[in-house]
Motif scaffolding. Structure first.
Motif, short mmCIF file in Angstrom:
data_model
loop_
_atom_site.label_atom_id
_atom_site.label_comp_id
_atom_site.label_asym_id
_atom_site.label_seq_id
_atom_site.Cartn_x
_atom_site.Cartn_y
_atom_site.Cartn_z
N THR A 90 -9.32 35.80 15.85
CA THR A 90 -10.97 35.77 15.03
C THR A 90 -11.57 35.01 16.83
O THR A 90 -12.59 36.20 16.75
CB THR A 90 -11.31 35.09 13.88
OG1 THR A 90 -10.81 35.66 13.09
CG2 THR A 90 -12.71 35.47 13.47
N GLU A 91 -11.46 34.64 16.67
CA GLU A 91 -12.19 33.25 18.27
C GLU A 91 -11.74 34.76 18.81
O GLU A 91 -13.07 34.66 20.06
CB GLU A 91 -12.72 32.42 17.50
CG GLU A 91 -12.62 31.73 16.80
CD GLU A 91 -12.71 30.20 16.66
OE1 GLU A 91 -11.82 29.40 18.08
OE2 GLU A 91 -12.89 29.54 16.01
N ALA A 92 -11.02 34.87 19.08
CA ALA A 92 -10.73 35.74 21.15
C ALA A 92 -11.18 36.79 20.82
O ALA A 92 -11.72 36.88 21.14
CB ALA A 92 -9.35 35.19 20.96
N VAL A 93 -11.18 37.99 19.33
CA VAL A 93 -11.99 38.76 19.08
C VAL A 93 -12.90 38.98 19.33
O VAL A 93 -14.01 39.30 19.66
CB VAL A 93 -11.08 39.73 17.78
CG1 VAL A 93 -12.00 40.91 18.47
CG2 VAL A 93 -9.29 39.68 18.09
N GLU A 98 -12.94 35.75 28.19
CA GLU A 98 -12.36 36.29 29.37
C GLU A 98 -11.73 37.80 29.39
O GLU A 98 -10.93 38.15 30.39
CB GLU A 98 -10.99 35.87 29.02
CG GLU A 98 -10.93 34.00 28.82
CD GLU A 98 -9.12 33.62 28.52
OE1 GLU A 98 -8.20 34.25 29.28
OE2 GLU A 98 -9.11 31.99 27.74
N GLY A 99 -12.35 38.39 28.57
CA GLY A 99 -12.94 39.92 29.07
C GLY A 99 -11.50 40.64 27.81
O GLY A 99 -11.20 41.62 27.80
N PHE A 100 -10.13 39.76 27.32
CA PHE A 100 -9.68 40.37 26.48
C PHE A 100 -8.96 39.15 25.67
O PHE A 100 -9.82 37.91 25.77
CB PHE A 100 -8.39 40.60 27.30
CG PHE A 100 -7.74 39.57 28.50
CD1 PHE A 100 -6.90 39.04 27.92
CD2 PHE A 100 -8.00 39.48 29.87
CE1 PHE A 100 -6.92 37.78 29.01
CE2 PHE A 100 -8.25 38.98 30.56
CZ PHE A 100 -7.14 37.76 30.50
N VAL A 101 -8.59 39.76 24.47
CA VAL A 101 -7.96 37.98 24.06
C VAL A 101 -6.36 37.97 24.94
O VAL A 101 -5.54 38.88 25.05
CB VAL A 101 -7.00 39.25 22.58
CG1 VAL A 101 -6.45 38.08 21.54
CG2 VAL A 101 -8.03 39.19 21.55
N PRO A 102 -6.55 36.25 24.61
CA PRO A 102 -5.34 36.17 25.27
C PRO A 102 -3.86 36.67 25.05
O PRO A 102 -4.05 36.52 23.49
CB PRO A 102 -5.75 34.48 26.01
CG PRO A 102 -7.00 34.53 25.39
CD PRO A 102 -6.87 36.17 24.61
#
Length: 147
Positions: A90-93, A98-102
């Motif tokens: 949720t946090e990454a999206v 970073e412009g993308f989900v790690p």
């Protein structure tokens, strides 16, 4: 400055349909509410926070977990690994710093959700982020939602 409070009914219906389909497909209403609360915290959406905090409480979520959701990484004993993987995704999206989900975040989620569940989880996250942006851009205050 006065901001519009207008939301085209067709847009609202489409977002509502997306949200409902994503939640149904995830098949975990409690987790869906945690995800929607966390995204709304990150996006500072008071309207959505008010709505989903109420829904989580009505669904039986504990006050302890709700209060610690903003610090879920430090509250390891309150959230299971599946929930923690969903919250990390949720946090990454939501933030996309970073412009993308790690890859590591995605792989962690894939360990706890099958392909279909993962697709629906991403859809839940995407839907709430859309709602957050619609509400925050118009500065819709909390308290207007009635279940």
């Amino acid at each position: 400055m006065i901001r519009t409070q207008v939301l085209d009914p067709a847009v609202g219906a489409a977002l509502s349909a997306l949200s409902a389909a994503a939640k149904r497909g995830l098949a975990d209403p409690a987790l869906a509410e945690l995800v929607m609360i966390r995204a709304s915290q990150l996006n500072h959406c008071a309207f959505c926070l008010d709505m989903h905090l109420g829904a989580a409480r009505r669904g039986g979520e504990s006050e302890d977990r709700i209060q610690l959701l903003n610090a879920w990484e430090e509250a390891e004993d309150r959230f299971g690994e599946r929930e923690r993987a969903a919250l990390a995704l949720t946090e990454a999206v939501t933030v996309l710093t970073e412009g993308f989900v790690p890859d590591a975040v995605y792989e962690r989620a894939a360990e706890h959700f099958d392909e279909t569940e993962l697709a629906h989880l991403i859809a839940v996250i995407t839907a709430i982020n859309s709602w957050n942006r619609v509400m925050v851009s118009r500065r819709v205050p909390p308290g207007g939602y009635r279940p």
